[in-house]
Design a protein around this motif. Structure first.
Motif, PDB file in Angstrom:
ATOM      1  N   ASP A   1      31.898 -98.433-105.637  1.00 58.21           N
ATOM      2  CA  ASP A   1      32.437 -98.347-104.505  1.00 58.21           C
ATOM      3  C   ASP A   1      33.850 -97.915-104.234  1.00 58.21           C
TER       4      ASP A   1
ATOM      5  N   LEU B   1      35.821 -97.460-106.821  1.00 55.45           N
ATOM      6  CA  LEU B   1      36.346 -96.671-108.087  1.00 55.45           C
ATOM      7  C   LEU B   1      37.226 -97.274-109.221  1.00 55.45           C
TER       8      LEU B   1
ATOM      9  N   TRP C   1      42.884-109.568-110.278  1.00 55.10           N
ATOM     10  CA  TRP C   1      43.837-110.040-110.977  1.00 55.10           C
ATOM     11  C   TRP C   1      43.638-111.452-111.647  1.00 55.10           C
TER      12      TRP C   1
ATOM     13  N   ARG D   1      32.240 -93.608-110.634  1.00 53.20           N
ATOM     14  CA  ARG D   1      32.651 -92.026-111.545  1.00 53.20           C
ATOM     15  C   ARG D   1      34.306 -92.131-111.966  1.00 53.20           C
TER      16      ARG D   1
ATOM     17  N   GLY E   1      43.402 -97.703-109.517  1.00 49.78           N
ATOM     18  CA  GLY E   1      44.663 -99.003-109.642  1.00 49.78           C
ATOM     19  C   GLY E   1      44.728 -99.345-108.043  1.00 49.78           C
TER      20      GLY E   1
ATOM     21  N   ASP F   1      44.641-102.246-105.433  1.00 51.07           N
ATOM     22  CA  ASP F   1      43.606-101.285-104.468  1.00 51.07           C
ATOM     23  C   ASP F   1      44.703-101.803-102.450  1.00 51.07           C
TER      24      ASP F   1
ATOM     25  N   MET G   1      46.795-104.715-100.688  1.00 48.97           N
ATOM     26  CA  MET G   1      47.878-104.815-100.985  1.00 48.97           C
ATOM     27  C   MET G   1      48.740-105.405 -99.753  1.00 48.97           C
TER      28      MET G   1
ATOM     29  N   ILE H   1      54.290-109.897-108.779  1.00 51.42           N
ATOM     30  CA  ILE H   1      54.534-108.774-109.735  1.00 51.42           C
ATOM     31  C   ILE H   1      54.444-110.090-110.827  1.00 51.42           C
TER      32      ILE H   1
ATOM     33  N   ILE I   1      44.622 -94.518-113.005  1.00 49.35           N
ATOM     34  CA  ILE I   1      46.011 -94.228-111.774  1.00 49.35           C
ATOM     35  C   ILE I   1      46.696 -95.525-112.288  1.00 49.35           C
ATOM     36  N   GLY I   2      47.991 -95.225-112.061  1.00 49.77           N
ATOM     37  CA  GLY I   2      48.685 -96.439-111.260  1.00 49.77           C
ATOM     38  C   GLY I   2      48.159 -97.580-112.446  1.00 49.77           C
TER      39      GLY I   2
ATOM     40  N   LYS J   1      50.903 -92.655-110.811  1.00 51.54           N
ATOM     41  CA  LYS J   1      51.197 -92.091-109.420  1.00 51.54           C
ATOM     42  C   LYS J   1      52.351 -93.252-108.750  1.00 51.54           C
TER      43      LYS J   1
ATOM     44  N   PHE K   1      57.838 -96.089-105.330  1.00 50.25           N
ATOM     45  CA  PHE K   1      58.664 -96.923-106.382  1.00 50.25           C
ATOM     46  C   PHE K   1      58.386 -96.778-107.773  1.00 50.25           C
TER      47      PHE K   1
ATOM     48  N   ASP L   1      55.610-100.804-112.971  1.00 43.76           N
ATOM     49  CA  ASP L   1      56.322-102.706-113.000  1.00 43.76           C
ATOM     50  C   ASP L   1      54.961-103.914-113.991  1.00 43.76           C
ATOM     51  N   LEU L   2      54.380-102.679-114.330  1.00 40.69           N
ATOM     52  CA  LEU L   2      53.194-103.595-115.576  1.00 40.69           C
ATOM     53  C   LEU L   2      53.037-103.163-116.127  1.00 40.69           C
TER      54      LEU L   2
HETATM   55  C1  LIG Z   1      53.044-105.475-107.839  1.00 40.74           C
HETATM   56  C2  LIG Z   1      52.275-103.705-107.709  1.00 40.74           C
HETATM   57  C3  LIG Z   1      50.711-104.243-108.937  1.00 40.74           C
HETATM   58  C4  LIG Z   1      50.094-102.552-108.829  1.00 40.74           C
HETATM   59  C5  LIG Z   1      50.906-101.804-108.387  1.00 40.74           C
HETATM   60  C6  LIG Z   1      50.032-100.472-109.012  1.00 40.74           C
HETATM   61  C7  LIG Z   1      50.261 -99.545-108.691  1.00 40.74           C
HETATM   62  C8  LIG Z   1      49.475 -98.777-108.539  1.00 40.74           C
HETATM   63  O1  LIG Z   1      47.832 -98.879-108.054  1.00 40.74           O
HETATM   64  S1  LIG Z   1      50.349 -96.826-107.763  1.00 40.74           S
HETATM   65  C9  LIG Z   1      48.052 -96.647-107.063  1.00 40.74           C
HETATM   66  C10 LIG Z   1      47.907 -96.302-106.854  1.00 40.74           C
HETATM   67  N1  LIG Z   1      46.521 -95.934-106.191  1.00 40.74           N
HETATM   68  C11 LIG Z   1      46.044 -94.665-105.117  1.00 40.74           C
HETATM   69  O2  LIG Z   1      46.970 -94.583-105.178  1.00 40.74           O
HETATM   70  C12 LIG Z   1      45.118 -93.807-105.313  1.00 40.74           C
HETATM   71  C13 LIG Z   1      44.493 -93.732-104.057  1.00 40.74           C
HETATM   72  N2  LIG Z   1      42.837 -93.364-103.884  1.00 40.74           N
HETATM   73  C14 LIG Z   1      43.037 -91.825-103.868  1.00 40.74           C
HETATM   74  O3  LIG Z   1      43.612 -91.078-103.906  1.00 40.74           O
HETATM   75  C15 LIG Z   1      41.822 -91.305-104.038  1.00 40.74           C
HETATM   76  O4  LIG Z   1      40.184 -92.082-103.509  1.00 40.74           O
HETATM   77  C16 LIG Z   1      41.107 -90.508-104.903  1.00 40.74           C
HETATM   78  C17 LIG Z   1      41.092 -91.968-106.733  1.00 40.74           C
HETATM   79  C18 LIG Z   1      41.899 -89.786-105.874  1.00 40.74           C
HETATM   80  C19 LIG Z   1      39.621 -90.443-105.427  1.00 40.74           C
HETATM   81  O5  LIG Z   1      39.457 -89.792-104.046  1.00 40.74           O
HETATM   82  P1  LIG Z   1      37.673 -88.849-103.674  1.00 40.74           P
HETATM   83  O6  LIG Z   1      37.149 -88.809-104.976  1.00 40.74           O
HETATM   84  O7  LIG Z   1      38.134 -88.440-102.517  1.00 40.74           O
HETATM   85  O8  LIG Z   1      37.251 -91.163-103.112  1.00 40.74           O
HETATM   86  P2  LIG Z   1      37.730 -91.807-101.710  1.00 40.74           P
HETATM   87  O9  LIG Z   1      36.594 -91.187-100.835  1.00 40.74           O
HETATM   88  O10 LIG Z   1      39.124 -91.709-101.711  1.00 40.74           O
HETATM   89  O11 LIG Z   1      37.554 -92.907-102.003  1.00 40.74           O
HETATM   90  C20 LIG Z   1      35.829 -93.749-102.312  1.00 40.74           C
HETATM   91  C21 LIG Z   1      36.368 -95.442-101.913  1.00 40.74           C
HETATM   92  O12 LIG Z   1      37.049 -95.520-102.963  1.00 40.74           O
HETATM   93  C22 LIG Z   1      38.029 -96.475-102.078  1.00 40.74           C
HETATM   94  N3  LIG Z   1      39.511 -96.381-102.908  1.00 40.74           N
HETATM   95  C23 LIG Z   1      39.650 -95.439-103.989  1.00 40.74           C
HETATM   96  N4  LIG Z   1      40.664 -95.437-103.909  1.00 40.74           N
HETATM   97  C24 LIG Z   1      41.466 -96.697-103.772  1.00 40.74           C
HETATM   98  C25 LIG Z   1      42.518 -97.712-103.927  1.00 40.74           C
HETATM   99  N5  LIG Z   1      43.653 -97.596-105.212  1.00 40.74           N
HETATM  100  N6  LIG Z   1      42.770 -99.116-103.185  1.00 40.74           N
HETATM  101  C26 LIG Z   1      41.246 -99.370-102.273  1.00 40.74           C
HETATM  102  N7  LIG Z   1      40.422 -99.082-102.191  1.00 40.74           N
HETATM  103  C27 LIG Z   1      40.323 -97.365-103.316  1.00 40.74           C
HETATM  104  C28 LIG Z   1      38.265 -95.891-100.749  1.00 40.74           C
HETATM  105  O13 LIG Z   1      38.931 -96.658-100.022  1.00 40.74           O
HETATM  106  C29 LIG Z   1      36.694 -95.135-100.803  1.00 40.74           C
HETATM  107  O14 LIG Z   1      36.597 -96.286 -99.794  1.00 40.74           O
HETATM  108  P3  LIG Z   1      35.066 -96.294 -98.647  1.00 40.74           P
HETATM  109  O15 LIG Z   1      34.838 -97.828 -98.383  1.00 40.74           O
HETATM  110  O16 LIG Z   1      34.228 -95.138 -99.196  1.00 40.74           O
HETATM  111  O17 LIG Z   1      36.151 -95.692 -98.338  1.00 40.74           O
END
Ligand SMILES: CC/C=C\C=C\CC(=O)SCCNC(=O)CCNC(=O)[C@H](O)C(C)(C)COP(=O)(O)OP(=O)(O)OC[C@H]1O[C@@H](n2cnc3c(N)ncnc32)[C@H](O)[C@@H]1OP(=O)(O)O
Length: 319
Positions: A66, A68, A76, A102, A107, A109, A113, A138, A164-165, A188, A194, A197-198
Motif C-alpha cells: 500500500d 509502495l 530498516w 505494483r 525508497g 518512507d 523521515m 545514516i 527509487i532512491g 532521486k 541531497f 548516502d546508502l
Molecule cells: C538517511 C537517509 C536514508 C535514506 C535515503 C533514501 C533516499 C530515497 O529513498 S530518496 C527517494 C524517496 N522517494 C520518493 O521520492 C518517491 C515518492 N513517491 C512518489 O513519487 C510516488 O508515490 C510514486 C512512486 C511516483 C508513485 O506514484 P503513484 O503511482 O501516483 O502512487 P502514490 O499515490 O503517490 O503512492 C501510493 C501510496 O504510497 C505512498 N508512498 C509512495 N511513496 C512513498 C514514500 N517514499 N514514502 C512514504 N509513502 C509513500 C503514498 O503516500 C500513497 O499512500 P496513501 O496512503 O495511499 O496516500
C-alpha cells in the motif's frame, strides 16, 4: 542521553550489537525452523514476507504494497535482522529479494523521515548535536544494506516497476539484478536536495563500467528504463513480466543452490574483497582462502562428478 533521544532506534542499535545465533547452529540442536516442502519460513516480520519456495532457497519480499514498499523505521531494523539471520543459516544457499504490489520500492518512507526530523532532529538546540544524531542514523541505515553484501549467500534482486532512491541503494548491495520490462530505476536524491548516502555512489560505479552514464543518472535524477539499465550493465537480464522473471529467478537460484556452498560462498567473499583491494591483495587473499578450502570434501565430490561427466551435480553438505 543519546539512547533516549533516538527513541525507536534504540531497539535497532541493541539488535545490532547482539546478533541472533540461529538455533540450529548450536551443536546440532533440532530447530523448530525446519522446512517442509514449500513451507513458509518461520521468521516473522512486519515489513517483509519471508518464504522458502524450494529447499535451500529463501525469498524475501518487501511487503508494504500500500505504501509502495517505502522503507520505514521498522523496515530498516527488519532487513538487517533478516539478512544477518540468513547469513548464518546453514539451510540456506541463495536468497531472492523482491517487492510486493505494483513496484519494487518507492525508497525512503518520507512521512516516517519527516516524523523523525520533527520529533528528534529539530528538537536539538545545536548544529553539532543535530549532526551527531544524523550521522548515527545514516550509519544505522547503511548497516542495514551492508547486511546484504555481508550475507554469505548470494542475493538475487528481482525488480519490477519503480525502484527509487533507497531501492537503488538496496539492489546495489545485491549480487545479481534481474528486472522486468516495465522496471525503472531512479536515483532521486538530487531532486530532493541531497546526495545519496546508502551505497549507490560507492557501489554502482564499481558495478557498472559506464561511469559517464552512472554520473548522468545520478546528477539528473532521471528515470532509467530497464533496457538502458541492462545496456549499462546494472541489471543482467530483462523479462517481459514479473511472472516470467520470478520463474527465471527461481531457476537461477536453484542452479546456484545445487553447487558447492564452499565454492559459491568462497566466490562471494573473494569477489567483494577483490573489489575493495588491489589485484595483488586479492590474489594473496585467495592463497589464504584456498589453502584451507581446497582440502574440502566438496573439491573431491565436484572433481569426481566432472571427471565422470555426471548428469546431476553431486550432493554437497550444508556449510
Ligand atoms: C538517511 C537517509 C536514508 C535514506 C535515503 C533514501 C533516499 C530515497 O529513498 S530518496 C527517494 C524517496 N522517494 C520518493 O521520492 C518517491 C515518492 N513517491 C512518489 O513519487 C510516488 O508515490 C510514486 C512512486 C511516483 C508513485 O506514484 P503513484 O503511482 O501516483 O502512487 P502514490 O499515490 O503517490 O503512492 C501510493 C501510496 O504510497 C505512498 N508512498 C509512495 N511513496 C512513498 C514514500 N517514499 N514514502 C512514504 N509513502 C509513500 C503514498 O503516500 C500513497 O499512500 P496513501 O496512503 O495511499 O496516500
Amino acid at each position: 542521553m543519546v539512547a533516549s533521544v533516538i527513541c525507536g532506534l534504540t531497539r535497532h542499535v541493541v539488535t545490532r550489537t547482539a546478533p541472533k545465533i540461529p538455533v540450529q547452529s548450536l551443536a546440532g540442536v533440532v530447530s523448530s525452523r525446519k522446512f517442509s516442502e514449500k513451507a513458509r519460513y518461520t521468521m516473522s516480520y512486519e515489513t517483509l514476507d519471508v518464504t522458502s519456495p524450494h529447499e535451500r532457497i529463501l525469498h524475501v519480499q518487501m511487503n508494504r504494497p500500500d505504501k509502495l514498499n517505502a522503507m520505514n523505521k521498522v523496515f530498516w531494523r527488519e532487513i538487517l535482522d533478516c539478512f544477518r539471520e540468513i547469513s548464518d543459516d546453514t539451510d540456506i544457499r541463495v536468497v531472492i529479494l523482491s517487492g510486493a504490489g505494483r513496484m519494487f520500492s518507492a525508497g525512503l518512507d518520507i512521512g516516517d523521515m519527516a516524523d523523525l526530523i520533527t520529533s528528534q532532529v529539530s528538537k536539538k538546540s545545536d548544529v553539532a548535536r543535530r549532526a551527531k544524531y544524523l550521522q548515527s542514523l545514516i550509519a544505522i541505515y547503511q548497516e542495514s544494506f551492508n547486511a546484504l553484501e555481508k550475507c554469505q549467500k548470494p542475493v538475487i534482486a528481482a525488480v519490477h516497476g519503480g525502484c527509487i532512491g533507497g531501492g537503488v541503494d538496496l539492489i546495489a548491495a545485491c549480487d545479481i539484478r534481474y528486472c522486468t520490462q516495465d522496471a525503472w530505476f531512479q536515483v532521486k536524491e538530487v531532486d530532493l536536495g541531497f546526495a545519496p548516502d546508502l551505497g549507490t555512489l560507492q557501489r554502482i560505479p564499481k558495478t557498472v563500467g559506464n561511469n559517464s552514464m552512472v554520473r548522468e543518472m545520478i546528477y539528473t535524477a532521471r528515470k532509467v528504463e530497464a533496457g538502458e539499465a541492462k545496456g549499462m550493465g546494472f541489471v543482467s537480464q530483462v523479462f517481459p513480466n514479473k511472472e516470467v522473471m520470478m520463474s527465471e529467478v527461481d531457476k537461477l537460484a536453484e542452479s546456484i543452490a545445487s553447487k558447492s556452498p564452499v565454492a559459491v560462498q568462497g566466490c562471494k567473499v573473494a569477489l567483494n574483497y577483490s573489489r575493495d583491494h588491489t589485484i595483488s591483495e586479492g590474489l594473496k587473499f585467495m592463497q589464504c582462502w584456498n589453502m584451507t578450502m581446497l582440502q574440502s570434501e566438496d573439491v573431491i565430490k565436484g572433481s569426481e562428478a566432472v571427471a565422470k561427466k555426471a548428469e546431476k551435480p553431486p550432493h554437497f553438505s550444508k556449510l
